[in-house]
Design an enzyme around this catalytic site. Structure first.
Site, mmCIF file in Angstrom:
data_model
loop_
_atom_site.group_PDB
_atom_site.id
_atom_site.type_symbol
_atom_site.label_atom_id
_atom_site.label_comp_id
_atom_site.label_asym_id
_atom_site.label_seq_id
_atom_site.Cartn_x
_atom_site.Cartn_y
_atom_site.Cartn_z
ATOM 1 N N LYS A 118 31.250 16.822 -16.363
ATOM 2 C CA LYS A 118 31.450 16.128 -17.630
ATOM 3 C C LYS A 118 30.781 16.892 -18.784
ATOM 4 O O LYS A 118 30.229 17.974 -18.572
ATOM 5 C CB LYS A 118 30.963 14.684 -17.504
ATOM 6 C CG LYS A 118 31.814 13.856 -16.509
ATOM 7 C CD LYS A 118 33.196 13.507 -17.043
ATOM 8 C CE LYS A 118 34.223 13.094 -16.015
ATOM 9 N NZ LYS A 118 33.945 11.976 -15.141
HETATM 10 C C1 LIG Z 1 34.465 10.817 -14.299
HETATM 11 C C2 LIG Z 1 35.154 9.581 -14.769
HETATM 12 C C3 LIG Z 1 34.695 8.298 -14.432
HETATM 13 C C4 LIG Z 1 33.600 8.070 -13.442
HETATM 14 O O1 LIG Z 1 32.423 8.721 -13.752
HETATM 15 P P1 LIG Z 1 31.281 8.803 -12.634
HETATM 16 O O2 LIG Z 1 30.046 9.097 -13.424
HETATM 17 O O3 LIG Z 1 31.671 9.921 -11.711
HETATM 18 O O4 LIG Z 1 31.227 7.495 -11.947
HETATM 19 C C5 LIG Z 1 35.290 7.201 -14.996
HETATM 20 N N1 LIG Z 1 36.348 7.346 -15.825
HETATM 21 C C6 LIG Z 1 36.838 8.548 -16.149
HETATM 22 C C7 LIG Z 1 37.983 8.626 -17.101
HETATM 23 C C8 LIG Z 1 36.275 9.710 -15.619
HETATM 24 O O5 LIG Z 1 36.792 10.906 -15.914
#
Ligand SMILES: *Cc1c(COP(=O)(O)O)cnc(C)c1O
Length: 395
Positions: A195
């Site tokens: 991310k």
């Molecule tokens: C990565 C992601 C999540 C979940 O994030 P985590 O921290 O891995 O639980 C939720 N929604 C979207 C759109 C994502 O890309």
């Protein structure tokens, strides 16, 4: 003679600096590795960061959690979502956005996207509302803000809650205001490995609603009335706590928070670097038979978590073959996402058909995500451009 082959360019890589590493080591040496002083500091820093361009961050509660999925679950639980309720979200997302609704026994209403932005279509949201609808979860896809003024107006008109899935949206603005400081009931960020900033695994739940925050803090750690750090640091014997609900184990460790403290300071620099790469891509692909990645309106922040390219029929090559050709050239790509309406669980549970989601379906068939991350060099960027142009530009 064949050109010397270049090393494989991965689709994504985190940027971890010596400052991040030193803070983690400090945590490891400190004697306190689970949720404690660093998680508290990360929460305070996050609130300050949300207000760093003058947006109103006062009264925001920032609650560090071990994933965005956990944060979304806590937000919906605190709002009171349960069996018989419906929650509306986009089909063009990762399953985490929707699965949290099912954790609570409520049902998901998936809606199509606006093909211009790849974000949830507000008209689709309004059409999906029933007497059972309780909440909307917009996703800021790729980091581009969903149409929050329209979604907010629909929510107010129908008395619905709004929980933003801001997993991609750090930093993002909507109508000049920072995502996280908008008028929603809660906003959830992700610090997963790929991310916009990372703690390995982690997330942040942000809300202005004090009651929601209080419930989420209790449910974050087993439904305990006091957290372990409060008990550990108390100056009087402090073994007593009460369990007030069957809570979850969703707290962020201090080891992870240590990373977050330093990653957050670099969030704008990371975003600027990705934006520069995306701008180069959009300029370099403008004459190709493609739809280049949607850009934010002038003056708005877009952190470019993803760069999504769509191949038009005139490209003469299908998406899957295109990804294989790029891979053969040593370039990693991905697809974000296989829409939920195509996934067996969601498709079968709600008898979904691709025809019901024409914009998402078409985008899915045409799209791929190119590498866009701060550790890419100018040469890496040029290499991706040359590979894409080599496959698509007329000779
Ligand atoms: C990565 C992601 C999540 C979940 O994030 P985590 O921290 O891995 O639980 C939720 N929604 C979207 C759109 C994502 O890309």
């Amino acid at each position: 003679m064949a050109a010397p082959s270049l090393p494989f360019l991965p689709f994504a890589l985190p940027e971890i600096g010596e400052d991040d590493i030193a803070e983690v080591v400090d945590t490891l040496r400190s004697g306190w590795v689970t949720t404690g002083p660093k998680a508290k500091r990360f929460e305070a820093d996050f609130q300050a960061w949300l207000g760093d361009a003058g947006d109103n961050a006062e009264g925001l509660h920032c609650i560090a959690v071990n994933s965005a999925t956990a944060g979304l679950h806590l937000a919906l639980e605190a709002i009171g979502i349960g069996p018989g309720d419906e929650v509306i979200t986009t089909t063009h997302t990762f399953t985490a956005t929707a699965e949290v609704v099912r954790y609570l026994g409520a049902d998901v209403k998936l809606v199509d996207i606006d093909p211009a932005t790849l974000n949830i279509d507000p008209a689709g949201v309004e059409a999906a509302i029933t007497p059972q609808t309780k909440a909307i979860i917009p996703v800021h896809y790729a980091g581009l803000a969903a149409d929050m003024p329209a979604i907010g107006a629909i929510a107010r008109k129908h008395g619905l809650k709004v929980v933003e899935d801001a997993a991609h949206a750090l930093p993002t603005t909507s109508a000049g205001r920072r995502v996280g400081t908008l008028d929603s009931d809660a906003t959830v960020f992700s610090f997963y490995a790929n991310k916009t900033i990372t703690t390995g695994e982690g997330g942040m739940l942000v809300t202005r609603d004090a009651a929601l925050a209080k419930r989420a803090r209790v449910m974050r750690l087993h439904g305990m009335s006091r957290d372990a750090f409060d008990r550990f640091t108390a100056t009087v014997p402090s073994w007593y706590y009460e369990i007030v609900a069957p809570g979850f184990k969703y707290n962020l460790t201090d080891i992870a928070a240590a990373l977050g403290i330093h990653q957050l300071k670099k969030a704008h620099a990371f975003a600027a670097r990705r934006a520069a790469i995306a701008a180069r891509y959009n300029a370099a692909f403008a004459d190709l038979p493609v739809i280049t990645a949607p850009v934010a309106p002038a003056g708005e922040l877009h952190p470019w978590h993803l760069y999504v390219l769509r191949l038009l029929p005139a490209a003469g090559i299908a998406r899957d073959a295109f990804i294989e050709r790029l891979f053969a050239l040593g370039i990693g790509c991905s697809v974000h996402y296989i829409p939920l309406h195509l996934q067996p669980y969601w498709r079968d549970r709600y008898a979904l058909r691709a025809d019901d989601f024409p914009a998402s379906q078409q985008a899915y068939e045409q799209m791929l995500s190119l590498p866009v991350y701060s550790r890419m060099t100018d040469a890496d960027t040029q290499r991706v451009i040359a590979a894409v142009r080599g496959l698509l530009a007329p000779a």
